[in-house]
Structures are given as structure tokens and as C-alpha cells.
Scaffold this active site. Sequence first.
Site, PDB file in Angstrom:
ATOM      1  N   ASP A  49       0.798  -1.184  -0.125  1.00 27.20           N
ATOM      2  CA  ASP A  49       0.279   0.005  -0.132  1.00 27.20           C
ATOM      3  C   ASP A  49       0.890   1.101   0.015  1.00 27.20           C
ATOM      4  O   ASP A  49       2.031   1.039   0.087  1.00 27.20           O
ATOM      5  CB  ASP A  49      -0.976   0.012   1.102  1.00 27.20           C
ATOM      6  CG  ASP A  49      -2.133   0.579   1.125  1.00 27.20           C
ATOM      7  OD1 ASP A  49      -3.312   0.331   1.679  1.00 27.20           O
ATOM      8  OD2 ASP A  49      -2.114   1.755   0.436  1.00 27.20           O
ATOM      9  N   GLU A  82     -10.711   6.565   4.205  1.00 27.83           N
ATOM     10  CA  GLU A  82      -9.746   5.879   5.046  1.00 27.83           C
ATOM     11  C   GLU A  82      -9.773   6.553   6.670  1.00 27.83           C
ATOM     12  O   GLU A  82     -10.945   6.498   7.036  1.00 27.83           O
ATOM     13  CB  GLU A  82      -8.385   6.303   4.519  1.00 27.83           C
ATOM     14  CG  GLU A  82      -8.115   5.639   2.961  1.00 27.83           C
ATOM     15  CD  GLU A  82      -6.586   5.619   2.624  1.00 27.83           C
ATOM     16  OE1 GLU A  82      -6.391   5.890   1.508  1.00 27.83           O
ATOM     17  OE2 GLU A  82      -5.864   5.150   3.385  1.00 27.83           O
TER      18      GLU A  82
HETATM   19  C1  GLC Z   1      -4.334   4.413  -0.088  1.00 23.78           C
HETATM   20  C2  GLC Z   1      -5.146   2.892   0.143  1.00 23.78           C
HETATM   21  C3  GLC Z   1      -5.244   2.094  -0.942  1.00 23.78           C
HETATM   22  C4  GLC Z   1      -5.104   2.788  -2.291  1.00 23.78           C
HETATM   23  C5  GLC Z   1      -3.613   3.160  -2.513  1.00 23.78           C
HETATM   24  C6  GLC Z   1      -3.260   4.020  -3.560  1.00 23.78           C
HETATM   25  O1  GLC Z   1      -3.560   4.679   1.004  1.00 23.78           O
HETATM   26  O2  GLC Z   1      -5.076   2.324   1.326  1.00 23.78           O
HETATM   27  O3  GLC Z   1      -6.366   1.478  -0.805  1.00 23.78           O
HETATM   28  O4  GLC Z   1      -5.173   1.739  -3.561  1.00 23.78           O
HETATM   29  O5  GLC Z   1      -3.315   4.012  -1.081  1.00 23.78           O
HETATM   30  O6  GLC Z   1      -4.215   5.070  -3.893  1.00 23.78           O
END
Ligand code: GLC
Length: 610
Positions: free
Chosen positions: A311, A504
Site C-alpha cells: 500500500d 480511510e
Molecule cells: C491508499 C489506500 C489504498 C489505495 C492506495 C493508492 O492509502 O489504502 O486502498 O489503493 O493508497 O491510492
Amino acid sequence: MSQLLHNPQYRKLALLAFVLVLGIGSAFISVQAQVLPYQDPALPIEARIEDLLARMTLEEKAGQMIQAERAASTAGEVKKYYLGSLLSGGGSAPHPNTPAGWCDMIDYFQKGAMATRLQIPLIYGIDAVHGHNNAKGAIMFPHNIGLGATGDFDLIRRIGAVTAKEVRATGIPWTFAPCIAVVHNPTWGRTYESPGEETDLVTKVSVAFTQGFQGEAIADLSRNDKIAACLKHYIGDGATDYGVNAGDANFTEEWMREVLLPPYIEGIKAGAQTVMISFNTINGLECHANGHIINDILKEELKFDGFVVTDWDGINDNGGSYRDCVKSAVNAGIDMIMVPNRWLECLKNIIDLTKKGEIAPERIDDAVRRILRVKFRLGLFERPYADRSLNDSFGSAEHRTVAREAVRKSLVLLKNDKKILPLPKTGKKIFVAGKNANDIGNQCGGWTIAWQGQSGNITPGVSILEGIKNTVAPGTVVNYDVGGKGAKGHDVAIVVIGETPYAESKGDDQLLDLDVEDRYALNNVKKSGVPTIVIIVSGRPLIVTDEIKNWRAVVAAWLPGTEGQGVADVIFGDYDFSGKLPITWPSTIKSPKEKPLFPFGFGLGYGVTK
Ligand code: GLC
């Protein structure tokens, strides 16, 4: 000049020069004409991988393992450092934010990759999590919690296919979706990204989305309207203590295998090409450093042959120095590191750690083999650049029809006293109130144009109020006041309440209370004495135990996206309710599952009143 031609010395030189040019030219043509094995689409992909891998330097291999944010890199850096991937984080869009603008941006970076010695194409990734939600004018579908409520897996497959078309229309071959969290606590800020609380439901959504995005067979991946899926977040994102996003999850492996793993097992069987690691810890160990869940379970036991991506800066909390974080992540089985900004430092660490034997060359080869495999399967070596022929399908009426169907099927009827619903299209004076009645941004929720989403008219769509006005018979009175003032004298009031956008951790909420604005509107309508229908536009259940007795009917609409017309389609009776709760609707926040207000699977219809 003519005297020269009679000079024997000159003639010899001229002849020599001619032969030389001819020789170089034909050699050049033969090299150009000579296709190297990895460049030959007629060869099996595994043979192409091995041929290419054998030609790569450590620097070229390490570059493939880096995913940088497009705003923090240039085509020149893609070329210089052999970068394997770029992403658009939430809201990271080109100007203009149009299909052509996206294609131009992607192709700009791709030219950098194609200018490298081995011409290995980039794989560009983006969060298309409820349609191509960073792209203005794209169809924004209901978020996953609403799709879970539909229980219609063919519909979800079709949504995946439409999304794949719209993403590819902008030159992108990979989405960081579906999120297949099995949500355990509605206080979690990403509840709406989960299809629900029940393993079997989430598993079926995982398979349906994977097939929709990628097609039914691996060979479909190379089609110009298919994209690679990404099962996320592996593993335990929706099972943290108290629903704290990216928090600590404490469970046994036995429970994990029974409750959380099936959506990954079946998604991988359906051919998912990538898996994203989760921010949470499991019993104190960062998922990004957990070799057991990645190497042993995902790769060895489940035979996952795609690649594992972190992530966003997900390795940073692995412990020790940043070099230690890179080492523990790669050695745990991570293949590609999403390192938006400090990617050069990460790249240098991978190279240094490998040169010093702290990361085995075989581990690097495994990572690169997997990344190349997905790129070959996607047909990127043959067609690295955007296919602009798909632009016409972007935001099309046909695609909007699929989204409107999804909105209809996602609605859950929780209460319908004296069958006040369906409303007649004529003969009633209708009053509409509430902050979510006429706000495209609110009905789309987070991950829409901007990472956190945004209230207001942020992208083309139909609000719930507009849908109501479109549906009633000409001459039917529909009045709107966001604060609920002026309801008196109407036959019925529709109050559209709920949440404003978040994503988030910003969505973590330990109360799930109605906000002041909603209470104000509800109060004003209540004082009027007009029978009230409440529509809740939210990413999860809200605590309405004390208020619901004042409402004649209640509809959970989740986060319906741009096609708000689907709500009026049902409340005026053109379609019946079919949605069922994908998550328990708690009566109090203290005990989400005990004595629920409405249990998992609950949902009324016009024929079903209990
Ligand atoms: C974010 C999320 C993830 C996403 C990634 C790229 O923090 O946790 O779901 O795909 O970053 O944007």
C-alpha cells in the site's frame, strides 16, 4: 567535381564509403528486423519472461519493483531508473481531466519506459474503486457496501466490465480494486469500501469483480477493454480492534482462514493478477513484513502467480531504518513497492541490499518474473500506449444505465408503515429536505474526483432530488428546502440525510450519530406533522434508534454514486426494493452485533412488509 570522379584514388574512397554505408544500413535493418525472443508474441509468456530476465541488469530489475507517484516523477526519470510502474493516488489527475488528458499523460510516461534499452513498458495503476472515480465525467457506481446489498453478482461483473472499459479508455491497464475486506465494525472509515460483513458474500463479490475487470480467462487480459484487478487489502483491514483504520488486528490463523481468506482464495482462482498488502498489523506484526501470509500462504499455498504490491508507503512502519524496511518487505515476498515520493532512495536500497547479499538475487528474480508476467498477460509489450478508440464509451448512456440499475438494486427498505411507499407520481404535494437530497458529491462519497471526495457538483450526475422531479407527473408539486423549513401543507416529506464524504482514517467514527444539519432538517419537518420518509445516504449504518419511530418509512441508500435517478425509480414504484442489509444495522454503537436494530440480510419490499 567532375575532375574528382576521374581521380582513381577518389573513386576507390567513394566506393569504400558506399559499401560501408550499405553494410551498416543492412546490419541496422537486420537488427531492427531481428525480434528478440521476449519481443515475440508468438512465444509462450514464460519463455519470454526467462529470455528478458536473462538480459536484465540488477538496476533494470530493481527499477521494475518501484511504483512512483506520477506527480513525483518524469518520463526522463522513468527512463533513467527503469521504473516499472507509476500510479495516480486519489485525485492525482492530469489537466485537463478528460480521457484525452489521461491518455496524453500516460503515453508521456510510457515513452520514457519505451526509450530504455530493453523497452519494458510501464504498468500504470489507479484506484478505480466505484467506477473510474478520479476521472471527471466517468460513471460513479455505488460503493461496494451498496453492491453487497444488491446480492446481484452478475450485475457486479457487468460493473467491473464497464469500469474496465472506462479505465482503459484513459490508457490505464490496472485498478487497485476490489477491496474485499470483511468488515467487522461500522466505526471503520472504510466500511463503504467493503461488500459487507459476511465471508460468503464478500467472496462472491471478489470473484465477480475479478471476472468483470479481467475477463473469464487469463487470455482475456490482453483485450483492449480489460484491466488487471488487485485484491486488497491483504489481510485483515476490516478486522482491526474497534474498527480503527490501519490499526491492530488480533486473530488466530484458524479464524483468518475461515473468515478472511476465502475472498482471496476464490479471487485468485478467478485469476486476479495482483494483491495489495494491508496497513494493519496482525497480532503485532506489520502485514508488510509478514513473510508467513505472503510467502507461505499467498505464494506457496495458494499458488498466486501474479505480483504483490504494497500500500501507499506501506513498508515505512516495518521497523528499523528505511533500509531495514525495504529489506524486510522484499524478503517477506513483496514484489512491487508503492513508494510515491522517496522512490529513488527505495530503489538504491534494493540494489545495495542485493549487492550485499541481504536480499537474495533469486528473490529479486521472483519479484521481476511476476511483474513481467502480468505485463505480458496484459499485452503491454505489444500495445504499450493508450488505445483511444475506447474514448467514446467513456461516460456513455449505456454505462449510466448499468449504474442506475445498481442504485435501484442497492436500496434497502428498512421500514414502510402503512405502506406509505411507493409514492404516487401525481396527486401529492411533495416536500424534500436534507443536505444529501441535492448533492452529487455527498451521494458519491469518498474516492470521487478527490481522494476524500467532496460535497457539491463535482462531476456530472443526477441528484436524488433531480431524480424525484424527473419522475413525478407534470404539475406535481415538489418543493425543496435543505433545512426542512416549509413542509407544512404538503402531503409527504422526503428527508435525505446521512454522511458527507470521507476516505480511510478520516472516516473512522466511534459514534455514528446524525449530524447537526440532519437533526435540524428532521426537527423542522417533524414540527410540521407531515408524514416523513427518510433516505439515509451514508457509507455505513448510522445510529437512528431513537429517531426512527418518528419516520413512516426508512430507506438505506448507501453511497449511490452519480445515478441518483435510481432512487426515484424505486420509491415511486417503477421497481420494487430488492436490497438486503450486507451489514448488521446496530441499535447502539457499544454493541454493534447484539440486539441489532435490523439484522444482516434484512430488507422489506412492496410485497414483503415484515
Ligand atoms: C491508499 C489506500 C489504498 C489505495 C492506495 C493508492 O492509502 O489504502 O486502498 O489503493 O493508497 O491510492
